[in-house]
Scaffold this motif. Structure first.
Motif, PDB file in Angstrom:
ATOM      1  N   ILE A   1       0.717  -1.272  -0.149  1.00 43.15           N
ATOM      2  CA  ILE A   1       0.076  -0.096  -0.073  1.00 43.15           C
ATOM      3  C   ILE A   1       0.715   1.264   0.162  1.00 43.15           C
ATOM      4  O   ILE A   1       0.900   2.269  -0.834  1.00 43.15           O
TER       5      ILE A   1
ATOM      6  N   ASN B   1      -8.827   2.895   2.656  1.00 47.08           N
ATOM      7  CA  ASN B   1      -9.741   3.242   1.423  1.00 47.08           C
ATOM      8  C   ASN B   1     -10.913   3.263   2.178  1.00 47.08           C
ATOM      9  O   ASN B   1     -11.984   2.713   1.665  1.00 47.08           O
ATOM     10  N   THR B   2     -11.043   4.419   2.843  1.00 46.82           N
ATOM     11  CA  THR B   2     -12.340   4.372   3.632  1.00 46.82           C
ATOM     12  C   THR B   2     -13.146   5.907   3.228  1.00 46.82           C
ATOM     13  O   THR B   2     -14.195   6.321   3.967  1.00 46.82           O
TER      14      THR B   2
ATOM     15  N   SER C   1     -10.893   7.880  -4.009  1.00 50.16           N
ATOM     16  CA  SER C   1     -10.112   6.456  -3.712  1.00 50.16           C
ATOM     17  C   SER C   1      -9.017   6.353  -4.423  1.00 50.16           C
ATOM     18  O   SER C   1      -8.218   5.513  -4.329  1.00 50.16           O
ATOM     19  N   ASP C   2      -9.148   6.913  -5.871  1.00 48.20           N
ATOM     20  CA  ASP C   2      -8.116   6.591  -6.753  1.00 48.20           C
ATOM     21  C   ASP C   2      -6.860   7.590  -6.743  1.00 48.20           C
ATOM     22  O   ASP C   2      -5.721   7.360  -7.099  1.00 48.20           O
TER      23      ASP C   2
ATOM     24  N   TYR D   1      -7.601   7.671   6.028  1.00 47.11           N
ATOM     25  CA  TYR D   1      -8.479   7.372   4.904  1.00 47.11           C
ATOM     26  C   TYR D   1      -7.826   6.628   3.847  1.00 47.11           C
ATOM     27  O   TYR D   1      -8.466   5.969   3.218  1.00 47.11           O
ATOM     28  N   TRP D   2      -6.642   7.150   3.457  1.00 48.07           N
ATOM     29  CA  TRP D   2      -6.077   6.365   2.243  1.00 48.07           C
ATOM     30  C   TRP D   2      -5.499   5.041   2.475  1.00 48.07           C
ATOM     31  O   TRP D   2      -5.747   4.416   1.679  1.00 48.07           O
TER      32      TRP D   2
END
Length: 383
Positions: free
Chosen positions: A14, A299-300, A255-256, A295-296
């Protein structure tokens, strides 16, 4: 599952993927000299992203965050992540703190030691708390609900189970801001017998005042609130409209793209904080980026914005709350609630107007907030 220890460890895959994305950014242009007027400023964002790519070290932040006692437990089919730090006084009061958006459980990082160990921070040991700080469903290290209905009221019922069934408390205190204010009020409304009191820093947008037809029935303070709130929604509420109606569409971009995510969050941190337009006046770069990273790496961001949709489409009405309520009002918060409305709808026993601070109270003014929480709950403690 039973309550289990939790330790943050983000995979190298990640982190490596993030680095790759930060090295391959397609930047937009910006209207000359527009600054933050039309959204997140390009030069400020480029500066922070440069630091993120070349100098920010997640593993150091990860180690720092793991100094807290963290756990996970499954409640209503959702894994709930939470910090549980025991108080150091003779009879700590259990206190659950609920965060909002676009922050996370880290909203309360700075005040946890002030509440669990007040004697070491200029306070009295009799004012200590057992502090529980959960991550909302769909946020951070909690699970992501994939079915509808997870609104403020539903989460409040989960928190009641967390505090009683999972942690064994028979009565407890609660506090919150932003979404956390709503969850805390529903907790008091749905389970008044469990609550010793609630402490709030805001009450969100008061829709009943915005839609009031007969302004003659409103106090002067309430009429001014209606005007101020309407102006704020028209100028600053675009994010709220999107997240309350089409959060899924927004989720694809945020998210991307780590830069898109950072821009979305930073704009709110700047606009809602008492930072005089300069984020660096209130937050360090590491602090800003760690909030974004929560958040990253989980992925929320998409699942967090769904809370707005649920609260707009499935939230039951909330009547007057009789549980003793403390209000701490920070001058640079979004839209300050009218005291007259608060006293009609809440059993307000303490109202404090703070000298400084904005929406992210525990991050901006932890000492002021901790002092007020201690003072409010002092007469409510059970010997």
């Amino acid at each position: 599952m039973a309550v289990e220890r939790f330790h943050i460890h983000v995979s190298d895959d990640i982190l490596n993927d993030l680095q790759d994305r930060l090295h391959h950014i397609r930047w937009p242009d910006q209207v000359e000299d527009s600054g933050w007027e039309r959204g997140t400023d390009l030069s400020d964002l480029k500066s922070l992203v440069s630091y993120w790519r070349d100098h920010y070290y997640w593993r150091a932040q990860e180690s720092r965050l793991n100094r807290f006692s963290q756990f996970r437990s499954k409640i209503d089919g959702i894994d709930v992540h939470f910090v549980h730090e025991r108080g150091k006084g003779s009879n700590p009061m259990p206190l659950i703190l609920t965060h909002g958006w676009p922050d996370s459980y880290l909203r309360y990082e700075k005040i946890i030691p002030l509440l669990t160990d007040p004697a070491s921070h200029g306070g009295h040991p009799d004012d200590s708390f057992d502090v529980i700080v959960p991550s909302l469903p769909g946020f951070g290290f909690s699970g992501r609900p994939n079915h509808p209905g997870f609104n403020n009221s539903r989460v409040s019922q989960m928190w009641a189970k967390l505090m009683t069934q999972e942690l064994g408390y028979t009565a407890f205190a609660a506090a919150g801001g932003d979404i956390g204010s709503g969850v805390t009020r529903y907790l008091a409304a749905n389970n008044p017998e469990l609550l010793l009191g609630i402490h709030l820093t805001d009450v969100g947008i008061i829709r009943s005042l915005l839609t009031a037809q007969n302004e003659a029935e409103l106090s002067e303070e309430e009429r001014q609130y209606k005007k101020n709130a309407s102006e704020w929604i028209s100028q600053e509420g675009g994010y709220m409209s999107i997240q309350s109606t089409k959060p899924q569409t927004l989720a694809y971009g945020l998210s991307d793209s780590p830069v898109g995510l950072a821009a979305w969050i930073l704009e709110k941190l700047r606009a809602w904080s008492d930072c005089k337009g300069d984020l660096n006046q209130t937050y360090s770069k590491d602090e800003l980026l760690t909030h974004i990273m929560i958040y990253w790496v989980t992925n929320t961001i998409g699942s967090s914005t769904r809370m707005y949709y649920e609260n707009s489409h499935s939230l039951p009405p909330l009547g007057r709350i009789e549980v003793p309520t403390g209000m701490a009002i920070f001058p640079a918060d979004i839209v300050l609630p009218p005291k007259s409305w608060a006293e009609r709808n809440l059993n307000v026993t303490r109202w404090t107007t703070m000298p400084s601070g904005g929406h992210f109270t525990a991050m901006e003014e932890p000492e002021l907030l901790a002092d007020d929480i201690r003072a409010f709950y002092r007469p409510l403690r059970r010997k």
